[in-house]
Write a protein that holds these residues in place. Structure first.
Motif, PDB file in Angstrom:
ATOM      1  N   GLY A  32     -23.704  14.245  62.462  1.00 52.05           N
ATOM      2  CA  GLY A  32     -22.933  13.031  62.171  1.00 52.05           C
ATOM      3  C   GLY A  32     -21.919  12.713  63.255  1.00 52.05           C
ATOM      4  O   GLY A  32     -21.862  13.383  64.286  1.00 52.05           O
ATOM      5  N   PRO A  33     -21.094  11.663  63.035  1.00 49.88           N
ATOM      6  CA  PRO A  33     -20.126  11.231  64.047  1.00 49.88           C
ATOM      7  C   PRO A  33     -19.218  12.377  64.461  1.00 49.88           C
ATOM      8  O   PRO A  33     -18.673  13.097  63.625  1.00 49.88           O
ATOM      9  N   GLY A  34     -19.078  12.564  65.768  1.00 54.84           N
ATOM     10  CA  GLY A  34     -18.292  13.677  66.291  1.00 54.84           C
ATOM     11  C   GLY A  34     -19.210  14.730  66.884  1.00 54.84           C
ATOM     12  O   GLY A  34     -18.813  15.509  67.750  1.00 54.84           O
ATOM     13  N   GLY A  84     -18.895  11.030  70.596  1.00 49.66           N
ATOM     14  CA  GLY A  84     -17.844  11.657  69.796  1.00 49.66           C
ATOM     15  C   GLY A  84     -17.450  13.023  70.325  1.00 49.66           C
ATOM     16  O   GLY A  84     -16.275  13.392  70.357  1.00 49.66           O
ATOM     17  N   ARG A  85     -18.446  13.775  70.743  1.00 45.06           N
ATOM     18  CA  ARG A  85     -18.188  15.124  71.270  1.00 45.06           C
ATOM     19  C   ARG A  85     -17.314  15.039  72.516  1.00 45.06           C
ATOM     20  O   ARG A  85     -16.368  15.819  72.699  1.00 45.06           O
ATOM     21  N   THR A  86     -17.619  14.086  73.395  1.00 38.12           N
ATOM     22  CA  THR A  86     -16.838  13.939  74.630  1.00 38.12           C
ATOM     23  C   THR A  86     -15.442  13.412  74.324  1.00 38.12           C
ATOM     24  O   THR A  86     -14.460  13.829  74.956  1.00 38.12           O
ATOM     25  N   ILE A  87     -15.316  12.516  73.339  1.00 36.16           N
ATOM     26  CA  ILE A  87     -13.999  12.014  72.943  1.00 36.16           C
ATOM     27  C   ILE A  87     -13.125  13.173  72.463  1.00 36.16           C
ATOM     28  O   ILE A  87     -11.921  13.216  72.715  1.00 36.16           O
ATOM     29  N   GLY A  88     -13.753  14.167  71.808  1.00 35.00           N
ATOM     30  CA  GLY A  88     -13.013  15.354  71.371  1.00 35.00           C
ATOM     31  C   GLY A  88     -12.450  16.163  72.532  1.00 35.00           C
ATOM     32  O   GLY A  88     -11.509  16.939  72.351  1.00 35.00           O
ATOM     33  N   LEU A  89     -13.018  15.987  73.736  1.00 34.09           N
ATOM     34  CA  LEU A  89     -12.542  16.719  74.915  1.00 34.09           C
ATOM     35  C   LEU A  89     -11.383  16.005  75.622  1.00 34.09           C
ATOM     36  O   LEU A  89     -10.686  16.610  76.427  1.00 34.09           O
ATOM     37  N   LEU A  90     -11.209  14.711  75.351  1.00 29.90           N
ATOM     38  CA  LEU A  90     -10.214  13.926  76.097  1.00 29.90           C
ATOM     39  C   LEU A  90      -8.808  14.486  75.911  1.00 29.90           C
ATOM     40  O   LEU A  90      -8.473  15.043  74.870  1.00 29.90           O
ATOM     41  N   VAL A  91      -7.979  14.322  76.943  1.00 30.24           N
ATOM     42  CA  VAL A  91      -6.593  14.784  76.894  1.00 30.24           C
ATOM     43  C   VAL A  91      -5.681  13.566  76.697  1.00 30.24           C
ATOM     44  O   VAL A  91      -5.754  12.599  77.456  1.00 30.24           O
ATOM     45  N   PRO A 124     -17.161   1.017  61.807  1.00 33.68           N
ATOM     46  CA  PRO A 124     -18.588   0.687  61.624  1.00 33.68           C
ATOM     47  C   PRO A 124     -19.285   0.328  62.943  1.00 33.68           C
ATOM     48  O   PRO A 124     -20.473   0.568  63.111  1.00 33.68           O
ATOM     49  N   SER A 125     -18.524  -0.214  63.912  1.00 35.96           N
ATOM     50  CA  SER A 125     -19.135  -0.633  65.189  1.00 35.96           C
ATOM     51  C   SER A 125     -19.216   0.505  66.206  1.00 35.96           C
ATOM     52  O   SER A 125     -19.836   0.355  67.252  1.00 35.96           O
ATOM     53  N   GLY A 126     -18.554   1.640  65.921  1.00 36.33           N
ATOM     54  CA  GLY A 126     -18.583   2.745  66.894  1.00 36.33           C
ATOM     55  C   GLY A 126     -17.219   3.411  67.003  1.00 36.33           C
ATOM     56  O   GLY A 126     -16.389   3.295  66.103  1.00 36.33           O
ATOM     57  N   TRP A 127     -16.990   4.088  68.115  1.00 36.16           N
ATOM     58  CA  TRP A 127     -15.727   4.805  68.323  1.00 36.16           C
ATOM     59  C   TRP A 127     -14.665   3.858  68.863  1.00 36.16           C
ATOM     60  O   TRP A 127     -14.914   3.097  69.794  1.00 36.16           O
ATOM     61  N   ARG A 128     -13.449   3.923  68.272  1.00 34.62           N
ATOM     62  CA  ARG A 128     -12.352   3.039  68.706  1.00 34.62           C
ATOM     63  C   ARG A 128     -11.099   3.869  68.962  1.00 34.62           C
ATOM     64  O   ARG A 128     -10.792   4.806  68.228  1.00 34.62           O
ATOM     65  N   ASP A 184     -11.715  12.313  62.571  1.00 38.71           N
ATOM     66  CA  ASP A 184     -12.945  12.260  63.379  1.00 38.71           C
ATOM     67  C   ASP A 184     -12.825  13.112  64.643  1.00 38.71           C
ATOM     68  O   ASP A 184     -13.763  13.809  65.026  1.00 38.71           O
ATOM     69  N   THR A 185     -11.656  13.041  65.289  1.00 40.43           N
ATOM     70  CA  THR A 185     -11.432  13.860  66.496  1.00 40.43           C
ATOM     71  C   THR A 185     -11.438  15.336  66.126  1.00 40.43           C
ATOM     72  O   THR A 185     -12.026  16.168  66.822  1.00 40.43           O
TER      73      THR A 185
END
Length: 334
Positions: free
Chosen positions: A47-49, A54-61, A69-73, A81-82
């Motif tokens: 699922g999302p994340g 999503g996985r890469t967003i979890g790496l962001l600093v 509903p449209s995606g990651w914001r 979610d993070t």
């Protein structure tokens, strides 16, 4: 390029995603299939994340996002979610560590590159970061910082590994051509200048002191631009190549760029004999007038894209097939 000249690559590896949601099962399959070049599997079915964005967003600093509903914001602070993305990545790292005890050799880890991320991540107003030059710069900087930490964590967990960083850039060609659609779907974002694209890629590539590979399973991969940005290898769907790609590929091979040739179907299909799977690679070599003896050292055999859409049984068969196809290429380069 920061690649060590004595770097030893494995003959075959995977692209990234695997079917199912069991981290230990995926790590066991990947390390069992690729004894010479395993990778950190991604399991988007959770699922999302767990999806690659999503996985890469979890790496962001110091940058966060949540699922709409449209995606990651973009968000102001890390939310559920993070946290979920980071927790799943932790599970995957635990599983990889368990199955790579004592491993020495190349180990690949994947993250979404700065331009595909900018095309996918929405700013607060709902438009993609891609439409805002400042947001693109901030995103690339945050990604570079996050990857630095991620690679350090992997070195601790698998100390014998020579890490290979793969940046997934399936939207790169669309970004360069101005083909990424806006939120309304009626317009497209303006094409990003090639030098700006190359510069952001170079900055992200610079965080790793080992080889960096860029993967795109879209047509018209910009081989020359990627080489200028400093990649050690390019990963692509071999079936999408056209005659237009031949000259840039020949130049890449002669410059020492590794080709990650996606020749094995990434969704359930009848697999030909291993030699048949790499027939196109041999033919291309002949057409380019390259020395067949260099084939095995220039090419890493992979599936055409990630295996998230495959059945678990087919995914295992496809990985084993990549290894056999690579062996066929080494044994019979002609």
């Amino acid at each position: 390029m920061s690649e060590k000249s004595d770097f030893t690559w494995g003959p075959a590896t995977g692209v990234g995603s695997m079917p199912g949601g069991d981290a230990r099962e995926a790590a066991k399959t990947v390390t069992g299939s690729f004894e010479d070049f395993p990778y950190l599997a991604e399991l988007p079915a959770r699922g999302p994340g767990a999806d690659m964005i999503g996985r890469t967003i979890g790496l962001l600093v110091e940058m966060y996002a949540h699922v709409e509903p449209s995606g990651w914001r973009v968000s102001d602070r890390p939310g559920r979610d993070t946290r979920r993305a980071r927790s799943w990545l932790g599970e995957d790292l635990d599983a990889l560590e368990e199955f790579t005890q004592g491993y020495e050799g190349p180990l690949k880890v994947q993250a979404v590159g700065p331009w595909t991320l900018a095309a996918a991540l929405e700013l607060r107003g709902g438009e993609a970061a891609l439409g805002d030059a400042g947001a693109c710069r901030d995103l690339a900087g945050s990604l570079a910082e996050g990857l630095r930490g991620h690679l350090a964590e992997l070195r601790k967990r698998v100390p014998g590994a020579d890490l290979v960083l793969q940046l997934d850039e399936p939207s790169l060609t669309a970004v360069l051509r101005g083909q990424v659609r806006t939120a309304s779907g009626y317009r497209t974002y303006r094409a990003v200048d090639r030098q700006v694209v190359e510069s952001a890629l170079r900055d992200v590539i610079a965080v790793h002191d080992g080889p960096v590979v860029v993967h795109s399973c879209a047509p018209d991969v910009p081989f020359a631009l990627l080489r200028r940005a400093g990649v050690a290898g390019v990963s692509f769907d071999f079936g999408l190549l056209t005659e237009r790609d031949e000259e840039p590929i020949g130049e890449a091979v002669e410059a020492g760029t590794k080709l990650f040739a996606g020749v094995v179907p990434s969704t359930d299909a009848a697999l030909s004999d291993p030699g048949g799977s790499v027939m196109g690679v041999r033919t291309l070599w002949r057409r380019l007038g390259l020395n067949p003896g260099t084939l095995a050292e220039s090419v890493v055999v992979t599936p055409s894209c990630g295996l998230a859409g495959a059945s678990p049984a087919y995914a295992r068969a496809a990985l084993a097939h990549c290894v056999r196809a690579a062996r066929s290429l080494a044994d019979n380069p002609e």
